[in-house]
Motif scaffolding. Structure first.
Motif, PDB file in Angstrom:
ATOM      1  N   LEU A  63     -15.980  -4.360  25.121  1.00 26.19           N
ATOM      2  CA  LEU A  63     -17.333  -4.176  24.599  1.00 26.19           C
ATOM      3  C   LEU A  63     -17.551  -5.054  23.384  1.00 26.19           C
ATOM      4  CD1 LEU A  63     -17.326  -0.295  24.901  1.00 26.19           C
ATOM      5  CD2 LEU A  63     -18.885  -1.797  26.141  1.00 26.19           C
ATOM      6  N   THR A  64     -18.809  -5.237  23.038  1.00 29.11           N
ATOM      7  CA  THR A  64     -19.144  -6.030  21.861  1.00 29.11           C
ATOM      8  C   THR A  64     -20.072  -5.251  20.941  1.00 29.11           C
ATOM      9  OG1 THR A  64     -21.184  -7.048  22.708  1.00 29.11           O
ATOM     10  CG2 THR A  64     -19.107  -8.099  23.326  1.00 29.11           C
ATOM     11  N   LYS A  65     -20.016  -5.593  19.670  1.00 23.70           N
ATOM     12  CA  LYS A  65     -21.006  -5.098  18.715  1.00 23.70           C
ATOM     13  C   LYS A  65     -21.859  -6.281  18.312  1.00 23.70           C
ATOM     14  CE  LYS A  65     -21.675  -2.755  14.277  1.00 23.70           C
ATOM     15  NZ  LYS A  65     -21.021  -2.163  13.081  1.00 23.70           N
ATOM     16  N   ARG A  66     -23.154  -6.159  18.527  1.00 21.09           N
ATOM     17  CA  ARG A  66     -24.061  -7.267  18.251  1.00 21.09           C
ATOM     18  C   ARG A  66     -24.120  -7.576  16.755  1.00 21.09           C
ATOM     19  NH1 ARG A  66     -28.106  -8.811  21.640  1.00 21.09           N
ATOM     20  NH2 ARG A  66     -29.726  -8.590  20.077  1.00 21.09           N
ATOM     21  N   SER A  67     -24.387  -8.820  16.457  1.00 22.23           N
ATOM     22  CA  SER A  67     -24.444  -9.259  15.063  1.00 22.23           C
ATOM     23  C   SER A  67     -25.507  -8.486  14.279  1.00 22.23           C
ATOM     24  CB  SER A  67     -24.767 -10.757  15.010  1.00 22.23           C
ATOM     25  OG  SER A  67     -25.021 -11.164  13.680  1.00 22.23           O
ATOM     26  N   SER A  68     -25.179  -8.129  13.054  1.00 22.07           N
ATOM     27  CA  SER A  68     -26.120  -7.406  12.191  1.00 22.07           C
ATOM     28  C   SER A  68     -27.234  -8.317  11.701  1.00 22.07           C
ATOM     29  CB  SER A  68     -25.372  -6.810  10.994  1.00 22.07           C
ATOM     30  OG  SER A  68     -24.697  -7.821  10.266  1.00 22.07           O
ATOM     31  N   ARG A  69     -27.101  -9.621  11.939  1.00 30.22           N
ATOM     32  CA  ARG A  69     -28.125 -10.579  11.515  1.00 30.22           C
ATOM     33  C   ARG A  69     -29.228 -10.765  12.548  1.00 30.22           C
ATOM     34  NH1 ARG A  69     -23.346 -13.328  10.095  1.00 30.22           N
ATOM     35  NH2 ARG A  69     -23.555 -14.702  11.901  1.00 30.22           N
ATOM     36  N   LEU A  70     -29.054 -10.194  13.726  1.00 28.25           N
ATOM     37  CA  LEU A  70     -30.066 -10.332  14.762  1.00 28.25           C
ATOM     38  C   LEU A  70     -31.303  -9.517  14.414  1.00 28.25           C
ATOM     39  CD1 LEU A  70     -27.759 -10.105  17.905  1.00 28.25           C
ATOM     40  CD2 LEU A  70     -28.892 -12.147  17.030  1.00 28.25           C
ATOM     41  N   SER A  71     -32.459  -9.993  14.843  1.00 24.48           N
ATOM     42  CA  SER A  71     -33.715  -9.329  14.499  1.00 24.48           C
ATOM     43  C   SER A  71     -33.961  -8.086  15.337  1.00 24.48           C
ATOM     44  CB  SER A  71     -34.889 -10.304  14.674  1.00 24.48           C
ATOM     45  OG  SER A  71     -34.950 -10.781  16.013  1.00 24.48           O
TER      46      SER A  71
END
Length: 283
Positions: free
Chosen positions: A108-116
């Motif tokens: 699994l992945t955790k999406r970047s916190s910088r994404l809108s």
């Protein structure tokens, strides 16, 4: 009726092409358990779906597959009225490997916190299909390489599950792949999209532990949305929505047993081509 049969025929043909690519004689190594699992899953056939349907409305960001809700497509109105709902196709990779304790685990992945949008949320590697993709397996493995650096040659694609329909009418096909040589995978998260890569036990998604559910409403129908809390290496993750729904279904198919809790998808009352009203209740 004839257009529906034509679409079903195309679906069967497409599925046949995909399973031809999943040759049991492929030269993937791995433990006897993974080899047996691959053989078992190659025999799995998802329900037929409607093919060649164009996009009507789409709000998923950057072609990535993250949504607060999603249901098996056969439980939604698209199965009865394909001309009204025209989703674009996407695929996600449910990549399984054998953990040190002998359990099946999923990447699994955790999406970047910088994404809108959907920043910091957990997702399976995947995204929208490109015109050059020959099948859903190629879409899923291509996206996994872009997002987490997983070489497609390391993944033995063994089957696909029934598509899920996201909140924004994105048709998401879960692709089951097996990573036999886990040590050959060197995670390389794409900094523009992925904050971290981790793995979780597949069985977690059919156990009634570290799970909670909330009642929501979609298209005027009530349903349950599932939340799984998971902690590893002193980091906490919340797996929910579409990703949780796909993993519940994947765990049920792979482990060959139903979840220990009520799924409760919406009950849709629709009018078919015959004009007869009926309802679909899966849960």
């Amino acid at each position: 009726m004839i257009p529906i049969l034509q679409r079903l025929s195309k679906s069967v043909t497409s599925t046949a092409r995909l399973f031809k690519l999943m040759d049991p004689s492929s030269s993937f190594g791995g433990s006897q358990r993974l080899v047996a699992l691959a053989q078992q899953l190659r025999l799995y056939k998802p329900p037929p779906t409607f093919e060649d349907i164009e996009e009507q409305s789409l709000e998923e960001s950057a072609g990535k597959v993250v949504s607060q809700l999603g249901f098996a497509e056969s439980t939604t109105p698209i199965a009865q009225d394909p001309q009204r709902f025209r989703p674009k196709r996407a695929a996600v990779l449910v990549c399984l490997f054998e953990g040190d304790a002998g359990d099946l685990r999923v990447i699994l992945t955790k999406r970047s916190s910088r994404l809108s949008t959907h920043s910091g949320e957990v997702a399976l590697p995947g995204g929208k299909a490109d015109e050059g993709d020959k099948d859903d397996g190629e879409t899923a493995t291509r996206e996994a390489k872009e997002e987490i650096g997983l070489d497609p040659s390391l993944v033995d694609v063994v089957t696909v599950l029934e598509p899920f329909l996201s909140k924004h009418l994105l048709r998401v096909v879960p692709v089951i792949g097996i990573l036999n040589e886990k040590n050959a995978f060197e995670p390389a998260p794409n900094p523009g999209e992925v904050e971290s890569i981790f793995d979780a036990p597949l069985e977690m998604f059919i156990k009634d532990e570290n799970r909670r559910a909330e009642e929501r409403e979609w298209m005027g129908h009530k349903y349950l949305i599932h939340f799984f809390d998971y902690e590893t290496e002193n980091k906490k993750y919340l797996i929910w929505g579409l990703t949780a729904g796909i993993l519940i279904r994947a765990a049920s198919v792979v482990l060959q047993r139903p979840p220990a809790f009520l799924e409760q998808n919406p009950i849709f009352k629709t009018t078919g081509a015959t004009g007869i009203k009926y309802q679909t209740d899966v849960g």
